[in-house]
Scaffold this active site. Structure first.
Site, PDB file in Angstrom:
ATOM      1  N   ALA A   1      21.053 -64.521  78.154  1.00  0.00           N
ATOM      2  CA  ALA A   1      22.223 -64.614  79.039  1.00  0.00           C
ATOM      3  C   ALA A   1      22.010 -65.540  80.240  1.00  0.00           C
ATOM      4  O   ALA A   1      22.963 -65.833  80.964  1.00  0.00           O
ATOM      5  CB  ALA A   1      22.633 -63.230  79.513  1.00  0.00           C
TER       6      ALA A   1
ATOM      7  N   ASP B 174      12.443 -55.743  66.844  1.00  0.00           N
ATOM      8  CA  ASP B 174      13.158 -56.959  66.455  1.00  0.00           C
ATOM      9  C   ASP B 174      12.797 -57.358  65.028  1.00  0.00           C
ATOM     10  O   ASP B 174      11.806 -58.036  64.776  1.00  0.00           O
ATOM     11  CB  ASP B 174      12.826 -58.090  67.434  1.00  0.00           C
ATOM     12  CG  ASP B 174      13.618 -59.359  67.132  1.00  0.00           C
ATOM     13  OD1 ASP B 174      14.353 -59.381  66.111  1.00  0.00           O
ATOM     14  OD2 ASP B 174      13.511 -60.327  67.900  1.00  0.00           O
TER      15      ASP B 174
ATOM     16  N   ASP C 126      10.720 -55.484  75.098  1.00  0.00           N
ATOM     17  CA  ASP C 126      11.656 -56.519  74.645  1.00  0.00           C
ATOM     18  C   ASP C 126      11.077 -57.207  73.393  1.00  0.00           C
ATOM     19  O   ASP C 126       9.903 -57.598  73.392  1.00  0.00           O
ATOM     20  CB  ASP C 126      11.813 -57.522  75.800  1.00  0.00           C
ATOM     21  CG  ASP C 126      12.887 -58.561  75.576  1.00  0.00           C
ATOM     22  OD1 ASP C 126      13.864 -58.253  74.888  1.00  0.00           O
ATOM     23  OD2 ASP C 126      12.748 -59.681  76.117  1.00  0.00           O
ATOM     24  N   HIS C 127      11.870 -57.352  72.352  1.00  0.00           N
ATOM     25  CA  HIS C 127      11.459 -58.052  71.127  1.00  0.00           C
ATOM     26  C   HIS C 127      10.125 -57.561  70.558  1.00  0.00           C
ATOM     27  O   HIS C 127       9.219 -58.369  70.305  1.00  0.00           O
ATOM     28  CB  HIS C 127      11.373 -59.570  71.368  1.00  0.00           C
ATOM     29  CG  HIS C 127      12.703 -60.204  71.629  1.00  0.00           C
ATOM     30  ND1 HIS C 127      13.637 -60.434  70.644  1.00  0.00           N
ATOM     31  CD2 HIS C 127      13.267 -60.645  72.788  1.00  0.00           C
ATOM     32  CE1 HIS C 127      14.710 -60.987  71.171  1.00  0.00           C
ATOM     33  NE2 HIS C 127      14.522 -61.117  72.477  1.00  0.00           N
TER      34      HIS C 127
ATOM     35  N   HIS D 193      18.082 -68.122  73.643  1.00  0.00           N
ATOM     36  CA  HIS D 193      17.026 -67.903  74.635  1.00  0.00           C
ATOM     37  C   HIS D 193      16.658 -69.216  75.334  1.00  0.00           C
ATOM     38  O   HIS D 193      16.697 -70.268  74.723  1.00  0.00           O
ATOM     39  CB  HIS D 193      15.771 -67.349  73.950  1.00  0.00           C
ATOM     40  CG  HIS D 193      15.915 -65.931  73.505  1.00  0.00           C
ATOM     41  ND1 HIS D 193      15.867 -65.559  72.180  1.00  0.00           N
ATOM     42  CD2 HIS D 193      16.100 -64.786  74.211  1.00  0.00           C
ATOM     43  CE1 HIS D 193      16.014 -64.246  72.090  1.00  0.00           C
ATOM     44  NE2 HIS D 193      16.157 -63.747  73.304  1.00  0.00           N
ATOM     45  N   GLY D 194      16.281 -69.124  76.589  1.00  0.00           N
ATOM     46  CA  GLY D 194      15.780 -70.296  77.316  1.00  0.00           C
ATOM     47  C   GLY D 194      16.891 -71.088  77.966  1.00  0.00           C
ATOM     48  O   GLY D 194      17.999 -70.581  78.183  1.00  0.00           O
TER      49      GLY D 194
HETATM   50  O1  G3H Z   1      13.555 -63.300  74.962  1.00  0.00           O
HETATM   51  C1  G3H Z   1      12.388 -63.303  75.283  1.00  0.00           C
HETATM   52  C2  G3H Z   1      11.941 -63.132  76.662  1.00  0.00           C
HETATM   53  O2  G3H Z   1      12.497 -64.109  77.493  1.00  0.00           O
HETATM   54  C3  G3H Z   1      10.455 -63.053  76.758  1.00  0.00           C
HETATM   55  O3  G3H Z   1       9.844 -64.267  76.628  1.00  0.00           O
HETATM   56  O4  G3H Z   1       7.944 -63.946  75.057  1.00  0.00           O
HETATM   57  O5  G3H Z   1       7.970 -65.794  76.778  1.00  0.00           O
HETATM   58  O6  G3H Z   1       7.628 -63.420  77.488  1.00  0.00           O
HETATM   59  P1  G3H Z   1       8.245 -64.366  76.466  1.00  0.00           P
HETATM   60  P1  13P Z   2      16.937 -65.793  78.695  1.00  0.00           P
HETATM   61  O1  13P Z   2      15.515 -66.178  78.971  1.00  0.00           O
HETATM   62  O2  13P Z   2      17.692 -66.874  78.031  1.00  0.00           O
HETATM   63  O3  13P Z   2      17.574 -65.207  79.896  1.00  0.00           O
HETATM   64  O4  13P Z   2      16.872 -64.607  77.591  1.00  0.00           O
HETATM   65  C1  13P Z   2      16.283 -63.404  77.929  1.00  0.00           C
HETATM   66  C2  13P Z   2      16.227 -62.487  76.765  1.00  0.00           C
HETATM   67  O5  13P Z   2      17.057 -62.485  75.888  1.00  0.00           O
HETATM   68  C3  13P Z   2      15.106 -61.534  76.729  1.00  0.00           C
HETATM   69  O6  13P Z   2      15.114 -60.779  75.562  1.00  0.00           O
HETATM   70 ZN    ZN Z   3      15.882 -61.781  73.864  1.00  0.00          ZN
END
Ligand code: G3H
Ligand code: 13P
Ligand code: ZN
Length: 282
Positions: A209, A103, A81-82, A179-180
């Site tokens: 989401a 990303d 992810d990212h 996010h968050g």
């Molecule tokens: O969108 C990002 C994910 O929620 C991952 O978050 O970089 O705190 O592990 P993190």
């Molecule tokens: P949320 O933490 O808002 O659910 O987002 C998750 C996300 O987009 C991970 O890439």
């Molecule tokens: Zn994300």
């Protein structure tokens, strides 16, 4: 079984539902996600951020997810992810991730296209699927912090140019999520989603989401979202369960704290899978 992200998401795109992609950092979160997927018979994407990899170690995560996927009765993809760091992107390919996200959403369009194209070339040569992002979500997590004023919704014309120029397998778009935790209620730009889906006719990804109301999620899924990223709601499920136990009992055995937290996370994940329409699709 461990499968590619493309295999899971092309089917979701063809049949019109979304698959949950859940962030995992440790064994309990991973087990909660797999337990939930097996219970509702859903294909699932297990995803690790760069922060998760720094926390748990790439080899630990690779081994845990490989084992979980081998034992699972549903298709499981392991996704980065990212991804922003070249070494991590390549490290994930080498360690058996079946899908990676590059990303480059903070880069100017031409640079995002050039860098994504390079990653796609390498990943595809290794049989690994690729997600990329165009537009910028607001919000804060470990490695991502985008002020509301820097958030930018995805342009449909740029999306076409981007996909043609890169060959990505699925595209994350910005249509109003963040996010968050949300301060107010998120308002999604459904017209923009509909236009982009029509132009691209490929799997589309929704980030941020957690906390988006069910009717908006269902509508977004009907209009062509096929991968839905959830992290925060699972974090909250874990923390709420742990808080209740440590503040109301004298329990100090981690298994009696993390076990109920795992069950609480699985409950949340199952509810998301029902909401996304992927339950019963494995
Ligand atoms: O969108 C990002 C994910 O929620 C991952 O978050 O970089 O705190 O592990 P993190
Ligand atoms: P949320 O933490 O808002 O659910 O987002 C998750 C996300 O987009 C991970 O890439
Ligand atoms: Zn994300």
């Amino acid at each position: 079984m461990l499968v590619t992200g493309k295999e899971i998401l092309e089917k979701a795109h063809r049949e019109g539902y979304a698959v949950g992609a859940f962030n995992v950092n440790n064994m309990e979160i991973l087990q909660a996600v797999i337990m939930a997927a097996e219970e509702v018979k859903a294909p699932v994407i297990v995803q690790t951020s760069e922060g998760a990899i720094s926390y748990a170690g790439i080899d630990y995560l690779a081994s845990m997810v490989r084992l979980a996927a081998q034992k699972a009765s549903v298709p499981v993809a392991l996704h980065l992810d990212h991804g922003t760091n070249f070494e991590t992107l390549i490290g994930c390919i080498r360690h058996g991730w079946t899908s990676i996200m590059f990303d480059g959403s903070h880069l100017p369009l031409a640079e995002n296209i050039a860098q994504t194209k390079e990653i796609v070339k390498i990943a595809h040569a290794c049989g690994v699927s690729v997600e990329a992002e165009l537009g910028r979500l607001g919000g804060i997590e470990d490695n991502i912090s985008v002020d509301e004023k820097d958030a930018r919704l995805t342009s449909p014309d740029e999306a076409v140019e981007f996909v043609n120029g890169t060959g990505v397998d699925y595209l994350a778009i910005a249509i109003g999520t963040a996010h968050g935790k949300y301060k107010g209620e998120p308002k999604l730009d459904f017209d923009r989603l509909q236009t982009i889906k029509k132009l691209l006719n490929m799997p589309i990804v929704l980030h941020g989401a957690s906390g988006v109301p069910e009717d908006s999620i269902v509508k977004a899924t009907k209009l062509g979202i096929n991968k839905i990223n959830i992290d925060t709601d699972v974090r909250v499920a874990f923390t709420e369960a742990v808080k209740t136990i440590v503040t109301t009992t004298d329990i100090f055995d981690p298994r009696k704290i993390c076990g109920p937290a795992r069950d609480n996370m699985a409950k949340v994940v199952k509810a998301k899978m029902e909401m996304f329409g992927c339950a019963g699709k494995a």
